[in-house]
Design an enzyme around this catalytic site. Structure first.
Site, mmCIF file in Angstrom:
data_model
loop_
_atom_site.group_PDB
_atom_site.id
_atom_site.type_symbol
_atom_site.label_atom_id
_atom_site.label_comp_id
_atom_site.label_asym_id
_atom_site.label_seq_id
_atom_site.Cartn_x
_atom_site.Cartn_y
_atom_site.Cartn_z
ATOM 1 N N ARG A 1 12.598 0.059 -2.361
ATOM 2 C CA ARG A 1 11.405 0.906 -2.338
ATOM 3 C C ARG A 1 11.599 2.104 -1.406
ATOM 4 O O ARG A 1 11.984 1.961 -0.250
ATOM 5 C CB ARG A 1 10.184 0.102 -1.897
ATOM 6 C CG ARG A 1 9.725 -0.937 -2.905
ATOM 7 C CD ARG A 1 8.586 -1.774 -2.370
ATOM 8 N NE ARG A 1 8.970 -2.533 -1.193
ATOM 9 C CZ ARG A 1 8.123 -3.277 -0.480
ATOM 10 N NH1 ARG A 1 6.857 -3.357 -0.837
ATOM 11 N NH2 ARG A 1 8.549 -3.948 0.575
ATOM 12 N N THR B 1 0.867 -1.180 0.000
ATOM 13 C CA THR B 1 0.000 0.000 0.000
ATOM 14 C C THR B 1 0.904 1.231 0.000
ATOM 15 O O THR B 1 1.233 1.763 1.055
ATOM 16 C CB THR B 1 -0.945 0.019 1.217
ATOM 17 O OG1 THR B 1 -0.212 -0.373 2.395
ATOM 18 C CG2 THR B 1 -2.095 -0.932 1.031
ATOM 19 N N CYS C 1 7.413 0.924 4.923
ATOM 20 C CA CYS C 1 6.590 1.006 6.137
ATOM 21 C C CYS C 1 6.740 2.350 6.842
ATOM 22 O O CYS C 1 5.849 3.175 6.824
ATOM 23 C CB CYS C 1 6.950 -0.137 7.093
ATOM 24 S SG CYS C 1 6.424 -1.763 6.520
#
Length: 437
Positions: A337, A91, A266
């Site tokens: 990422r 997400t 995260c």
């Protein structure tokens, strides 16, 4: 209808794992030791690697995948063979820092199209409080033609895996579990207890479980931001932030956080989910937003410090040759990422500095595709004016004398030690200029 635990254990029903990345694969492998697992991912190239026993995430290892009897597939129709579904897709956030729910919406659509009566769906993807019930359930109902609470049940159990961490593994981290009702929560908890030796925590609602995940990462983000702010001020004061932290940590209640680059999927993302939802409710986050602003600026700060150190040595900044060791968002992990090393690279390139990036873990094709950078083999780093230790990969933990051949000779060169992995005295005694965060 929804008593799936016994059927899973007896292998009369199957469990599916949707999203086989850094989070999904460890979950799938653990469950495959206890129940029949269907591992689904839309990335056919990734599925092909798994079928050949190759782990591109390095999370579980090639042997674990090769020895698993899990069914790896990119065929969504295979999901119809499972009754207990775990969704573990990423997400991310959009360019404007708002939540990008397209992966979880897409996964819900695919699952909805292949959902059968009597199923339980558990979402693990990080979302803002309310997203599971407000976004995911309507999609499942729309594409399945089934009714939530009647034909299928839904729960939420936030992922808490720390990529690259071989100590705090999935099984050793307490699992937060919630469900749309007590019966569902109990059933989900029983299934997770098959693989979670640390036990489960029963959250009172799906929203509480969603909030817990966002908050735990926001808390860590704020603490690191505080240390980063101190590091920037100490830099102006001419004080070593590491020396200050080591002194502070002698007190029993010190939190032992350190300054650094905060990237990944995260800590650098989850706070924005909270911020976005709070703003929808009319509240502008102050502390969390400030922490994000500080942490997002650290790559540029390191780049600026590098340029200043080059100037102080009398070097010509334009066309200076700078090596950057490490590109992933954290040590000993191939995940790039949201890496903040890209901000260092771009900050240097603005001054026409010849920046060369090397990383033993990052996938070269992926880095070039996502960031437009061609990684350089470590062996090809030479005649450097400056070397930046950006990521603390275990391969970089060696005596500084082994790095000396990388520099241009007969000049005073620069070492930028972002994570303080080198001995400052050793570097300075070799007549190098040393800077650390």
């Amino acid at each position: 209808m929804f008593n799936l635990y016994e059927k899973l254990v007896s292998k009369k029903e199957n469990l599916s794992l949707i999203g086989l990345g850094y989070v999904g694969m460890p979950i799938a492998i653990s469950f495959s030791k206890e129940v029949n697992v269907i591992g689904f991912d839309t990335n056919e190239q990734k599925i092909d690697l798994y079928k050949r026993g190759i782990d591109p995430t390095l999370e579980v290892g090639d042997d674990a995948i090769a020895s698993s009897d899990m069914l790896f597939t990119s065929d969504p129709s295979q999901l119809r063979r499972a009754k207990f579904h775990i969704v573990a897709v990423p997400t991310p956030i959009n360019q404007d820092k708002t939540p990008d729910l397209s992966p979880i919406e897409g996964a819900s659509k695919v699952l909805g199209e292949n959902l059968t009566r009597g199923s339980i769906i558990v979402y693990e993807s990080t979302v803002y409080p309310g997203a599971t019930e407000e976004i995911c359930i309507p999609i499942l109902e729309k594409y399945s033609g089934l009714k939530c609470g009647v034909d299928f049940k839904v729960g939420y159990s936030p992922e808490r895996i720390n990529p690259g961490d071989k100590i705090h593994t999935l099984e050793k981290i307490v699992k937060i579990v919630s469900g749309m009702d007590e019966e569902t929560r109990t059933e989900i908890a029983k299934v997770y207890e098959l693989v979670i030796s640390a036990g489960v925590h029963l959250a009172s609602s799906i929203k509480v479980a969603e909030a817990a995940k966002v908050v735990e990462n926001s808390q860590r983000d704020i603490n690191i931001a505080f240390m980063n702010e101190l590091a920037m001020v100490f830099d102006k004061m001419g004080i070593s932030s590491i020396d200050v932290i080591e002194a502070m940590n002698t007190k029993w209640n010190a939190l032992k956080f350190y300054p650094g680059l905060v990237g990944g999927h995260c800590i650098s993302v989850d706070p924005y989910y909270f911020i976005s939802e709070a703003e929808k409710l009319g509240y502008h986050s102050q502390i969390i937003s400030a922490g994000r602003k500080i942490n997002d600026s650290m790559g540029e700060f390191v780049a600026s410090a590098t340029i200043k150190e080059l100037v102080k040595t009398g070097k010509k900044v334009k066309d200076a040759k700078v090596g950057i060791l490490g590109f992933t968002f954290k040590e000993n992990c191939p995940d790039t990422r949201n890496t903040k090393v890209i901000d260092i690279y771009r900050g240097l390139r603005e001054y026409d500095i010849n920046a060369l990036v090397s990383d033993p873990y990052a996938d070269k094709e992926e880095v070039e595709k996502e960031y437009g950078i061609e990684l350089t083999d470590y062996e090809k780093l030479n005649d450097l004016d400056c070397l930046i230790f950006a990521v603390n990969h275990k391969e970089y933990n060696k005596d500084f004398k082994e790095y000396e051949p990388l520099f241009i000779s007969n000049e005073k060169n620069v070492v930028i030690d972002v994570k303080s992995i080198l001995s400052k005295d050793e570097v300075v005694n070799k007549n190098f200029r040393y800077w650390s965060l």
